[in-house]
Structure formats: structure tokens, C-alpha cells
Write an enzyme that holds these catalytic residues in place. Structure first.
Site, PDB file in Angstrom:
ATOM      1  N   GLY A  12       0.811  -1.217   0.000  1.00 54.15           N
ATOM      2  CA  GLY A  12       0.000   0.000   0.000  1.00 54.15           C
ATOM      3  C   GLY A  12       0.840   1.259   0.000  1.00 54.15           C
TER       4      GLY A  12
ATOM      5  N   SER B 288       1.845   3.360  -3.375  1.00 50.45           N
ATOM      6  CA  SER B 288       1.521   4.371  -4.385  1.00 50.45           C
ATOM      7  C   SER B 288       0.130   4.983  -4.190  1.00 50.45           C
ATOM      8  CB  SER B 288       1.583   3.748  -5.774  1.00 50.45           C
ATOM      9  OG  SER B 288       2.885   3.350  -6.068  1.00 50.45           O
TER      10      SER B 288
ATOM     11  N   SER C 259      -1.291  -4.064  -6.592  1.00 49.94           N
ATOM     12  CA  SER C 259      -1.376  -5.382  -7.228  1.00 49.94           C
ATOM     13  C   SER C 259      -1.983  -6.394  -6.271  1.00 49.94           C
ATOM     14  CB  SER C 259       0.013  -5.859  -7.655  1.00 49.94           C
ATOM     15  OG  SER C 259       0.502  -5.033  -8.682  1.00 49.94           O
TER      16      SER C 259
ATOM     17  N   GLU D  76      15.960  -6.174  -0.850  1.00 49.04           N
ATOM     18  CA  GLU D  76      15.229  -7.112  -1.706  1.00 49.04           C
ATOM     19  C   GLU D  76      15.300  -6.707  -3.171  1.00 49.04           C
ATOM     20  OE1 GLU D  76      14.322  -8.189   2.164  1.00 49.04           O
ATOM     21  OE2 GLU D  76      14.255  -6.202   1.274  1.00 49.04           O
TER      22      GLU D  76
END
Lengths: 366, 386
Positions: free
Chosen positions: B134, B136, B168, B253
Site C-alpha cells: 500500500g 503508491s 497489485s 530485496e
């Protein structure tokens, strides 16, 4: 300097040796010295210092007149040499020419050695005589520092199988040539030259033409990795100092792109080079993929990184008085040495093809 | 600063893990299945398959680096790298647990309360909890610190209002970590006063609107908060420290294999398609170029994982890998077109053609998702001169 004996793992690099190599090259390969080497075609002070320290013969067994140490050690020293644009036949004397001579039981001289790379235009042929001597004919093309070498090692085919010949310096007719960095790459017409029997040997089992080519390629990978790293550093430093529009040009996003892409080219080449050197030092026959892949990466990165570095330097990078060209001109030369167009990428592709879809990833990950 | 990419290699135990994952995947996802609808995934854009995620979890391959007491396996970043690399290479359906495994579990472990760790990490490790991201918003993309979703004080918690976008998997996942403003901006210091909240995607007042991707496929969402209540116990870490936590979340990552394997499946299927016929020189050259680069990127990415395990904080190296890896993913597709003669068709009867079509259509996302290449260049170039 003699390298410490390889302990259990020949893929490990002798870090002390490498540190002292960096120090030595940094000391002797000043801007002026590299510049002068180009004008004179030879750098006696640099050669003497490197030879004195034994760095030219790392990876050549001490029993054969070398300095001992592993191929990984020799490669690490080449990387250091590339960083400082060392203008001497280091790979030729050690892991290429020295390796051929030592493997064939021939004397490794204590002066510079070169090697016949079999470049385009080469027409060297050999005939084995009854007395064990070898009669040469044709042109040995693009032989590094041929005019200065004590010996030129060549792997030649004869009716009796392959032979290593140790050609005395000054043999034949030298037609001087250079690469783009002004390093000697001479054509030598050896027609009529006979190499006496005591300078002819049967190559070691692993001294095949293909292995020589792989070693040649690996040597250029290491040199390119070093030069790319130095070029990235030089470019970052320059763009931090150079001010335009009231701030260092490195603060502009468009310039940052050149810096980051150049650093990536340097990082991936060095990574691939070091993995290839490590694996080749342990098991040369099992490292063909790594060497060919590293060579493919280095060639592409040499082309792109020189572009980014020159663009970021502006006009300063185009001048003889600034050191960038010591690196960029070598990269433009080395990317084509020991290589025909697309040779190495195609070779990797053929290896991938014969691995097949199911085994492609295991090939990539080792 | 010089980049610190020192080659590393797998220990026998790590090799054994790699072999184990390969064996598992060979059985689970046999290659050569050309049936439309069964296509292997392309990298991390994989579909969600809860059964598959659970199966992986049963093997101990989800939440690997989490501590045992939270249901994890006390493994490390390299082990996770090995597993993830093989999963992505095979085109496995990792979508459901992907974000939870890659980043959410680590954030909760690092910054969360004991209660949060006990509530969230065990189900993540069981492959039963799917997270979205959460971050953008319609007006906050690369400039994330400018988020305007705000949480205001309420009895026992917070009321959330605002809109997240490009989320997404919000329509299929369970929770997401929301970056929002918990106190007004002071003195123009926009990095202060931001917090991370754990928000149930099925909360009352939360509205999910699907945004079809350019090829019509689902995935993206707009998530609107209308007075969504978030209890105090769902604030991650320290109130107001969300910005620092958020930047750590992705720092390492970024260098993972998901940043250079998105086009790999196309290459492998293309080879499978050509098996038995000799490649033309031009095709072999392109294949060799790509294979060499995969080799280089594998080694860089592997080294980043090793650096995490040895406490070297490789954030700059990771940014460098992501920037180059994602551009490479796009370059691979371009170079394949040097010898692929068929016109791309997403409904082709040939698997490699369907994958190529999908890769071309999703290609623009490679260099944008998880931080644009432009932002990464800025991060990396700061590291270069530091």
C-alpha cells in the site's frame, strides 16, 4: 615475489600478493610513464619493476622458472594491471607464452615473452625437420611487443603433431604495428626462420589451440575488468569536481545515468571475470562456459562503458593530457583481441543450445 | 565508493537445497505442457495459487528466514535466494505469498510488536496470508513521501481516509501495509509523521476497484478508504517512523532474482521449441549474449544475498542490480526479435509465442514496479560518490 603455494583450493586468490601488485602498479604506472611507453614502444622501468617482483611469471611453476602461484593469482594480477593500464606484455610472458613454454619443457627466459595469437591475417606454418628443428614460413600476425620480446612462443601444427616453438627475439622481419592504445602489435614475417631442436617441444596435454585461445580470452577479460573499474572511478571523481550551472555535473540526472551504467558495466564484468578465473584455476576444462560468458560480457561492457565515460567527461576526456584515454583506448583494443566478431557470444550460445532447455539454468548457475 | 561485489559460491548444503527445489519443481511443474491456460508464469508477475503456496510452505520454503518460534525456518537470505531463483526460473505460481514472503514478514519481524509477529508471521510462513503493498497513490509515485492518505485519531485506533492505487493483487490478497500520514507535515519536513499500518483488505469502508492492465488482464487496483478503522495494535513499529521503515523495506530485496528473470521463461521455451533443429548463427549469438548476462546477473544477485547474511547492508549494490537487471529483461525481448519470425499473438498455439507476447505486453512494468530505474539511478549514484 613468489606466490605462496596454493593451499587446498586453487580458486582462492593470494590476497597479499594481489595487494602488493596493486601497490606496485600504482607506483610505476604514472600518467607520464604510460604516456612515454606509447611514444617509445616500450616501458623499461615498468617492466623491470614488475619483473623484479616476479609478477610476470605468476601461474608459471617455479620448477620451470616461473614464480609459482595459481591461474587465479595470475588473473588477479592482470586485473590489477588493467586498472593501471600497465603497458607491458604481462599475460603474454606468464599465463600465455610462459605457460606454453613451461608445459613443453622449454626454458622460460627472464625477459619478456610474447605469444602468437593467431589473429586474422596470420599465415604462420611450420615444418618439422629430421633433426628436430622446425622451419617456419608465413606471417605471425598481431604479436604483442614482438619487437621487444626475448622469445615468442607459438603453438604450431606439424606433420608430427603440434609443437611449441620458442622463437628467439629478433627473428624474421618485424613490421611494427600497434593497437588503438599504441601498444605494439607487430606482424612478424618468419619465412626462412628455423627454430633449433632445443627450442622445440611437444606441448603439454592441455596446451591445445583452443585452450590457448581460452586463456587469451581470459587474459583480456581480466584486463578489461580492471580498466572498467578504474574508468568508472575516474568518471565519478571527475564529474564530482567539474562544475556547470553552479553545481557538480554528477548532480544532474542525465549524467548520473552515465555514472550508474558505467559502474554496472564495471561490476558485472569484474564479477564474471573473477568467477571465470576462480573456476578456470580449479578446473580449466570445466570453465569454458564461464570464460566465454565473461568474455562476452566484457566485450559488450567495454563498448558501452567507454561511451558513457567519454560522454560524462566532455571535451576533457578527448585530450591526450587527461588519463581517460589510457583506459578507453585499451578497452577499444582488448574487446577485439583473441576474438572474431561474435565469436564468444556464439560460443556461449552453442553451449546453451547443446545443454538444452532443461539444462540451461543449471548451466547458468554452475 | 567502490561497489562491493565479491564472488561467492554455494556450500554443499546450499547446493543440496537447490537440487531439492529443482526436483520438487520438476515433479510439480513438468515442462513441455503446451496447453493454453496452463502457461508457466513470467517471473514475479505470477498468478496466485493458494494450494501451491501451501505446498511450498509445507516444504519450508515460505518465510524461510523467519525465526522458528514464529513458524519460520531460521534460514538465511542465500537460502531464500536459491529457492526463489528456482521458482522464478520455473515460472511457478508464486503470486499469493510473493509479497508476504519477500518483504512483509521481514518488516513485521524487524519493526513489529511481539503481538504482530505472533499474529502475522506464522500464517505467512504457512503460505496462508497474502499481502499487497500500500504505497503508491494517485499523486504519489516515485515521490512516496508525499502520500496524502491520512489516519486520524479515533477511540482505540485510527480512521483511515484516502486512496491507494496500482495495488497489485488487492482483490485476492488478505492484508496490506499502508503508508500514511499520522500527523500533519511540519516545517515542510515530509519524511516526518508518516506511519505504516497493517490493514485488512476486507475492512468495512474499504473499497476495491479493479484497474485492468493494458492487455485487459486483472491485477491492478485502486483502494479507497472511507473512515476505515485500524486498531492501535496494527500500527507497525513506531508511530511517525514509517518513512524510515518503508525505505528499509525494499532496500535489500531490490537485488533479488525477480529483477532479472522476468523474460527468462521466454528464452527457455524458445529453446524447447527449437530443440532438435540447429540454431542459426544469429540466433546462437543472441542466445549466447543473453545466457552470458544471466550468468553475470545470477552471480551479482547471489552476492547481494550473501552480503545480507554477512551484515554488509548492500542497499547500493541491490539498487545497481535492479536497475540493470530490469533493463536487461526488456533488452532480452528486443534481441529475441532479431530472429523470431512469427508475429506475436497472445492466443498462439505455441507456448513460447504466448509467453513472448505476454512478456512484450508486460515489459513496460519491469523498469517501473518496485521503484523506477530513474529513482534507482539516483540512489545508486549517491552510493557511488559516497
Amino acid at each position: 615475489m613468489t606466490a605462496t603455494d596454493p593451499t587446498t583450493d586453487p580458486g582462492m586468490v593470494d590476497e597479499l600478493l594481489v595487494d602488493s601488485a596493486y601497490r606496485l602498479f600504482a607506483g610505476v604506472c604514472s600518467f607520464e610513464a604510460v604516456q612515454k611507453a606509447e611514444a617509445d614502444g616500450w616501458a623499461p622501468a615498468i617492466w623491470d619493476a614488475v619483473a623484479e617482483a616476479g609478477f610476470a611469471w605468476i601461474g608459471v611453476p617455479d620448477t620451470a622458472g616461473g614464480s609459482g602461484g595459481t591461474l587465479a593469482d595470475a588473473c588477479a594480477v592482470l586485473l590489477a594491471a588493467g586498472t593501471h593500464a600497465a603497458p607491458i606484455p604481462l599475460a603474454e610472458t606468464g599465463i600465455l607464452g610462459g605457460w606454453l613454454l613451461a608445459g613443453a619443457g622449454l626454458t622460460v627466459p627472464d625477459g619478456p615473452v610474447s605469444v602468437v595469437p593467431g589473429a586474422t591475417g596470420d599465415s604462420l606454418s611450420a615444418t618439422l625437420n629430421g633433426d628436430g628443428s622446425v622451419a617456419l614460413a608465413g606471417i605471425a600476425a598481431r604479436v604483442p611487443w614482438a619487437r621487444r620480446a626475448d622469445r615468442i612462443a607459438a603453438l604450431v601444427g606439424t606433420a608430427d603433431g603440434p609443437r611449441v616453438v620458442s622463437i628467439p627475439g629478433g627473428s624474421g622481419a618485424v613490421r611494427p604495428g600497434t593497437n588503438l592504445a599504441g601498444e605494439p602489435r607487430d606482424d612478424v614475417d618468419l619465412t626462412g626462420v628455423t627454430v633449433p631442436a632445443d627450442s622445440v617441444g611437444v606441448p603439454a596435454a592441455d596446451a591445445t589451440a583452443d585452450n590457448l585461445r581460452l586463456r587469451g580470452a581470459l587474459s583480456r577479460v581480466m584486463l578489461m575488468a580492471g580498466a572498467l573499474e578504474a574508468m568508472s572511478r575516474l568518471t565519478v571523481e571527475y564529474t564530482e569536481q567539474r562544475q556547470q550551472f553552479g553545481r557538480p555535473v554528477a548532480r544532474f540526472q542525465a549524467v548520473q545515468q552515465h555514472l550508474v551504467w558505467g559502474a554496472q558495466d564495471a561490476a558485472i564484468t569484474k564479477m564474471a571475470a573473477q568467477v571465470a578465473a576462480r573456476d578456470a584455476s580449479r578446473d580449466f576444462a570445466g570453465a569454458t562456459f564461464q570464460i566465454a560468458s565473461a568474455r562476452t560480457i566484457a566485450e559488450g561492457c567495454a563498448s558501452t562503458a567507454t561511451r558513457w565515460a567519454h560522454q560524462a567527461h566532455g571535451a576533457m576526456g578527448m585530450t591526450q593530457e587527461y588519463a581517460l584515454h589510457h583506459l578507453s583506448r585499451r578497452l577499444w583494443s582488448w574487446r577485439q583481441e583473441w576474438a572474431a566478431p561474435n565469436e564468444w557470444a556464439t560460443r556461449v550460445g552453442r553451449m546453451a543450445e547443446s545443454a538444452g532447455a532443461d539444462n540451461l539454468f543449471p548451466l547458468i548457475t554452475g | 565508493m567502490a561497489m562491493r561485489f565479491t564472488p561467492t559460491e554455494m556450500t554443499p548444503a546450499e547446493r543440496a537445497l537447490q537440487a531439492e527445489v529443482r526436483e520438487f519443481l520438476a515433479a510439480e511443474m513438468p515442462t513441455g505442457d503446451n496447453t493454453p491456460g496452463n502457461d508457466r508464469a513470467l517471473g514475479m508477475g505470477a498468478g496466485k495459487n493458494k494450494e501451491f503456496s501451501k505446498k511450498l510452505a509445507e516444504r519450508g520454503w515460505v518465510g524461510m528466514a523467519m525465526p522458528k518460534r514464529y513458524g519460520g525456518h531460521d534460514r538465511n537470505a542465500v537460502d531464500r535466494f536459491i529457492v526463489v531463483e528456482e521458482l522464478l526460473r520455473a515460472g511457478a505460481p508464486v503470486g499469493y505469498h510473493w509479497v508476504s514472503d519477500r518483504q512483509t514478514a521481514s518488516v513485521i519481524l524487524k519493526f513489529g510488536t511481539d503481538d504482530q509477529k505472533e499474529r502475522f508471521i506464522p500464517p505467512i510462513c504457512r503460505g496462508e496470508l497474502g499481502f499487497s503493498i500500500g504505497m503508491s497513490e494517485p499523486d504519489s509515485g516515485s515521490d512516496l513521501a508525499s502520500v496524502s492518505t491520512r489516519a486520524t485519531r479515533a477511540e482505540g485506533g485510527w480512521l483511515l481516509n484516502g486512496t491507494k492505487i496500482w495495488t497489485s493483487g488487492a482483490h485476492e490478497n488478505d492484508w496490506f501495509v499502508v503508508l500514511c500520514r499520522t500527523s500533519p507535515m511540519e516545517d515542510g519536513n515530509k519524511h516526518q509523521g508518516l506511519s505504516q499500518l497493517l490493514v485488512d483488505l476486507n475492512s468495512e469502508g474499504l473499497e476495491k476497484n479493479g484497474i485492468p492492465f493494458l492487455d485487459g488482464s486483472p491485477g491492478f487496483n485502486e483502494v479507497v478508504f472511507n473512515d476505515v478503522f485500524v486498531p492501535d495494535e496494527n500500527v507497525v513499529g513506531e508511530l511517525g517512523m514509517g518513512w524510515a521503515q518503508n525505505t528499509t523495506e525494499m532496500a535489500y530485496e531490490r537485488g533479488g532474482p525477480d529483477r532479472w528473470l522476468s523474460a527468462y521463461g521466454v528464452v527457455e521455451e524458445l529453446m524447447r521449441h527449437h530443440a532438435g533443429t540447429s540454431l542459426e548463427d544469429r540466433a546462437a549469438e543472441v542466445l549466447g549474449w543473453a545466457t552470458a548476462r544471466f550468468f553475470g546477473l545470477h552471480n551479482m544477485s547471489f552476492t547481494v544475498a550473501r552480503m545480507i547474511d554477512t551484515g554488509q547492508a548492500p542497499s547500493i549494490e541491490a539498487a545497481l542490480v535492479k536497475e540493470m537487471g530490469t533493463r536487461f529483461e526488456q533488452d532480452v525481448l528486443l534481441r529475441l526479435l532479431e530472429f523470431v519470425e512469427e508475429e506475436p499473438d497472445p492466443g498462439s498455439m505455441l507456448l513460447y509465442q504466448r509467453l513472448l507476447a505476454k512478456a512484450i505486453l508486460t515489459g513496460p512494468s519491469f523498469t517501473i514496479r518496485g521503484g523506477t530505474v530513474e529513482v534507482l539511478r539516483s540512489v545508486a549514484s549517491k552510493g557511488l560518490r559516497a
